[in-house]
Design an enzyme around this catalytic site. Structure first.
Site, PDB file in Angstrom:
ATOM      1  N   ASP A  57     -69.350 -43.194 -35.770  1.00  0.00           N
ATOM      2  CA  ASP A  57     -68.218 -43.600 -34.933  1.00  0.00           C
ATOM      3  C   ASP A  57     -68.791 -43.765 -33.524  1.00  0.00           C
ATOM      4  O   ASP A  57     -69.262 -42.790 -32.921  1.00  0.00           O
ATOM      5  CB  ASP A  57     -67.133 -42.517 -34.952  1.00  0.00           C
ATOM      6  N   VAL A  58     -68.742 -44.979 -32.999  1.00  0.00           N
ATOM      7  CA  VAL A  58     -69.426 -45.238 -31.724  1.00  0.00           C
ATOM      8  C   VAL A  58     -68.749 -44.564 -30.529  1.00  0.00           C
ATOM      9  O   VAL A  58     -69.315 -44.516 -29.441  1.00  0.00           O
ATOM     10  CB  VAL A  58     -69.596 -46.752 -31.439  1.00  0.00           C
ATOM     11  N   TYR A 149     -59.878 -55.833 -22.023  1.00  0.00           N
ATOM     12  CA  TYR A 149     -60.947 -56.396 -22.854  1.00  0.00           C
ATOM     13  C   TYR A 149     -61.969 -57.116 -21.958  1.00  0.00           C
ATOM     14  O   TYR A 149     -63.181 -56.917 -22.101  1.00  0.00           O
ATOM     15  CB  TYR A 149     -60.364 -57.357 -23.891  1.00  0.00           C
ATOM     16  N   ASP A 185     -62.790 -62.921 -41.075  1.00  0.00           N
ATOM     17  CA  ASP A 185     -61.753 -62.751 -42.102  1.00  0.00           C
ATOM     18  C   ASP A 185     -60.404 -62.429 -41.469  1.00  0.00           C
ATOM     19  O   ASP A 185     -59.363 -62.795 -41.986  1.00  0.00           O
ATOM     20  CB  ASP A 185     -62.141 -61.622 -43.075  1.00  0.00           C
TER      21      ASP A 185
HETATM   22  P1  NAP Z   1     -63.924 -57.055 -36.345  1.00  0.00           P
HETATM   23  O1  NAP Z   1     -63.976 -57.982 -37.523  1.00  0.00           O
HETATM   24  O2  NAP Z   1     -62.617 -56.480 -35.912  1.00  0.00           O
HETATM   25  O3  NAP Z   1     -64.977 -55.890 -36.585  1.00  0.00           O
HETATM   26  C1  NAP Z   1     -65.097 -54.866 -35.654  1.00  0.00           C
HETATM   27  C2  NAP Z   1     -66.174 -53.936 -36.125  1.00  0.00           C
HETATM   28  O4  NAP Z   1     -66.265 -52.857 -35.178  1.00  0.00           O
HETATM   29  C3  NAP Z   1     -65.843 -53.311 -37.484  1.00  0.00           C
HETATM   30  O5  NAP Z   1     -67.034 -53.153 -38.201  1.00  0.00           O
HETATM   31  C4  NAP Z   1     -65.264 -51.953 -37.079  1.00  0.00           C
HETATM   32  O6  NAP Z   1     -65.414 -50.946 -38.055  1.00  0.00           O
HETATM   33  C5  NAP Z   1     -66.162 -51.646 -35.882  1.00  0.00           C
HETATM   34  N1  NAP Z   1     -65.608 -50.571 -35.061  1.00  0.00           N
HETATM   35  C6  NAP Z   1     -64.471 -50.565 -34.339  1.00  0.00           C
HETATM   36  N2  NAP Z   1     -64.307 -49.362 -33.745  1.00  0.00           N
HETATM   37  C7  NAP Z   1     -65.370 -48.596 -34.116  1.00  0.00           C
HETATM   38  C8  NAP Z   1     -65.778 -47.275 -33.852  1.00  0.00           C
HETATM   39  N3  NAP Z   1     -65.050 -46.446 -33.070  1.00  0.00           N
HETATM   40  N4  NAP Z   1     -66.932 -46.834 -34.390  1.00  0.00           N
HETATM   41  C9  NAP Z   1     -67.680 -47.629 -35.196  1.00  0.00           C
HETATM   42  N5  NAP Z   1     -67.346 -48.893 -35.499  1.00  0.00           N
HETATM   43  C10 NAP Z   1     -66.203 -49.370 -34.964  1.00  0.00           C
HETATM   44  O7  NAP Z   1     -64.508 -57.757 -35.028  1.00  0.00           O
HETATM   45  P2  NAP Z   1     -65.550 -58.962 -34.855  1.00  0.00           P
HETATM   46  O8  NAP Z   1     -64.741 -60.176 -34.561  1.00  0.00           O
HETATM   47  O9  NAP Z   1     -66.550 -58.977 -35.944  1.00  0.00           O
HETATM   48  O10 NAP Z   1     -66.216 -58.514 -33.474  1.00  0.00           O
HETATM   49  C11 NAP Z   1     -67.483 -57.887 -33.390  1.00  0.00           C
HETATM   50  C12 NAP Z   1     -67.909 -57.878 -31.933  1.00  0.00           C
HETATM   51  O11 NAP Z   1     -67.913 -59.215 -31.440  1.00  0.00           O
HETATM   52  C13 NAP Z   1     -66.951 -57.096 -31.020  1.00  0.00           C
HETATM   53  O12 NAP Z   1     -67.683 -56.404 -30.048  1.00  0.00           O
HETATM   54  C14 NAP Z   1     -66.095 -58.195 -30.404  1.00  0.00           C
HETATM   55  O13 NAP Z   1     -65.565 -57.804 -29.142  1.00  0.00           O
HETATM   56  C15 NAP Z   1     -67.132 -59.295 -30.262  1.00  0.00           C
HETATM   57  N6  NAP Z   1     -66.553 -60.636 -30.158  1.00  0.00           N
HETATM   58  C16 NAP Z   1     -65.796 -61.165 -31.166  1.00  0.00           C
HETATM   59  C17 NAP Z   1     -65.276 -62.444 -31.009  1.00  0.00           C
HETATM   60  C18 NAP Z   1     -64.433 -63.107 -32.082  1.00  0.00           C
HETATM   61  O14 NAP Z   1     -63.845 -64.169 -31.810  1.00  0.00           O
HETATM   62  N7  NAP Z   1     -64.365 -62.596 -33.292  1.00  0.00           N
HETATM   63  C19 NAP Z   1     -65.505 -63.155 -29.824  1.00  0.00           C
HETATM   64  C20 NAP Z   1     -66.286 -62.586 -28.821  1.00  0.00           C
HETATM   65  C21 NAP Z   1     -66.799 -61.313 -29.000  1.00  0.00           C
HETATM   66  P3  NAP Z   1     -64.271 -50.597 -39.156  1.00  0.00           P
HETATM   67  O15 NAP Z   1     -64.489 -51.551 -40.303  1.00  0.00           O
HETATM   68  O16 NAP Z   1     -64.545 -49.180 -39.509  1.00  0.00           O
HETATM   69  O17 NAP Z   1     -62.939 -50.780 -38.480  1.00  0.00           O
END
Ligand code: NAP
Length: 245
Positions: A57-58, A149, A185
């Site tokens: 857990d980060v 954010y 997803d």
């Molecule tokens: P996501 O599908 O919601 O996945 C988030 C990931 O973070 C999941 O693996 C989740 O784990 C993990 N997480 C959340 N809280 C945590 C905690 N306390 N300890 C450990 N793991 C934790 O998001 P994503 O879209 O792939 O985003 C990944 C990164 O890219 C993020 O930093 C996000 O801000 C950045 N980002 C995303 C986008 C976009 O459009 N998707 C754009 C710019 C930046 P669980 O499965 O356990 O919940």
């Protein structure tokens, strides 16, 4: 003994983190997948590298320290860390709860500092390495309802620059990869059709949102290619949305 090739990836359970883990394994790295559950999604059997599953857990310092020590131990050293885990909460700024601000800063920014700090001795022990922080193009624009954010991702850029300067002498490079809208997803349906799709088609000069493989391939390339002079930078991967007038 072969040189260590282990990279830890936080938030590797799904979305961008899972894609990065897969891409790094395809490129032959050993990938320590740090997830809250300690379990990861199904993987292809033909990846060149191997996977190590580690619970983390980060937002919990002790958990991060333990997880990185385990990754370094099982992976026979640590040469990389991808700080990908993150959350997104939005709401009108004039009524945004402090607790939500704190939760977002803890998950998106404090966790990056803590994981970098805890990875440091392991990277130094391997003669250096590369840290990739996943930021966001929201770090340099103003977005309604997204104050916390945006602030958390701006902090990621600042952490990246400070550590790059401070740790260069230890041969540790730090890069911020800042994506724009990426289809995962969770948002696939909203991005495929309807008002968000139409808005993005107009707003993103590339005409569409990115995919998780765009981010994964950039991160994979940063690890595969040897570019010693590249450090401290934020690399935007947003189809030019952040610079469009
Ligand atoms: P996501 O599908 O919601 O996945 C988030 C990931 O973070 C999941 O693996 C989740 O784990 C993990 N997480 C959340 N809280 C945590 C905690 N306390 N300890 C450990 N793991 C934790 O998001 P994503 O879209 O792939 O985003 C990944 C990164 O890219 C993020 O930093 C996000 O801000 C950045 N980002 C995303 C986008 C976009 O459009 N998707 C754009 C710019 C930046 P669980 O499965 O356990 O919940």
């Amino acid at each position: 003994m072969a040189a260590p090739r282990t990279i830890a990836v936080t938030g590797a359970s799904r979305g961008i983190g899972a894609a990065i883990a897969l891409e790094l394994a395809r490129r032959g790295f050993t990938v320590a997948c740090l997830t809250r559950s300690g379990e990861s999604p199904s993987r292809p059997h033909d990846a060149a590298g191997r996977f190590i599953d580690v619970r983390c857990d980060v937002t919990d310092e002790a958990s991060v320290a333990r997880a990185l020590a385990e990754a370094a131990d099982e992976g026979e050293g640590l040469v990389g860390l991808v700080n990908n885990a993150g959350i997104h909460l939005d709401g009108k700024s004039h009524e945004f709860p402090t607790i939500d601000w704190q939760r977002m800063m803890a998950t998106n920014a404090t966790s990056v500092f803590v994981a970098c700090r805890e990875a440091y001795p392991h990277l130094v022990a391997c003669g250096g390495g590369l840290i990739v922080n996943i930021g966001s193009f929201y770090d340099r624009i103003g977005v309604k309802r997204n104050l916390a954010y945006c602030a958390s991702k701006a902090a990621v850029g600042a952490i990246t620059r400070c550590l790059a300067v401070e740790w260069a002498a230890k041969n540790i490079r730090v890069v911020d990869v800042a994506p724009g809208y990426i289809v995962t997803d969770l948002n696939r349906e909203a991005m495929a059709d309807g008002p968000l799709h139409d808005y993005l088609a107009k707003r993103i000069p590339a005409g569409r949102a990115g995919g998780v493989t765009d981010v994964a391939r950039l991160v994979g390339a940063l690890y595969s290619e040897d570019i010693p002079f590249l450090t401290g930078e934020t690399i935007y991967l947003d189809g030019a949305q952040g610079i469009a007038h």
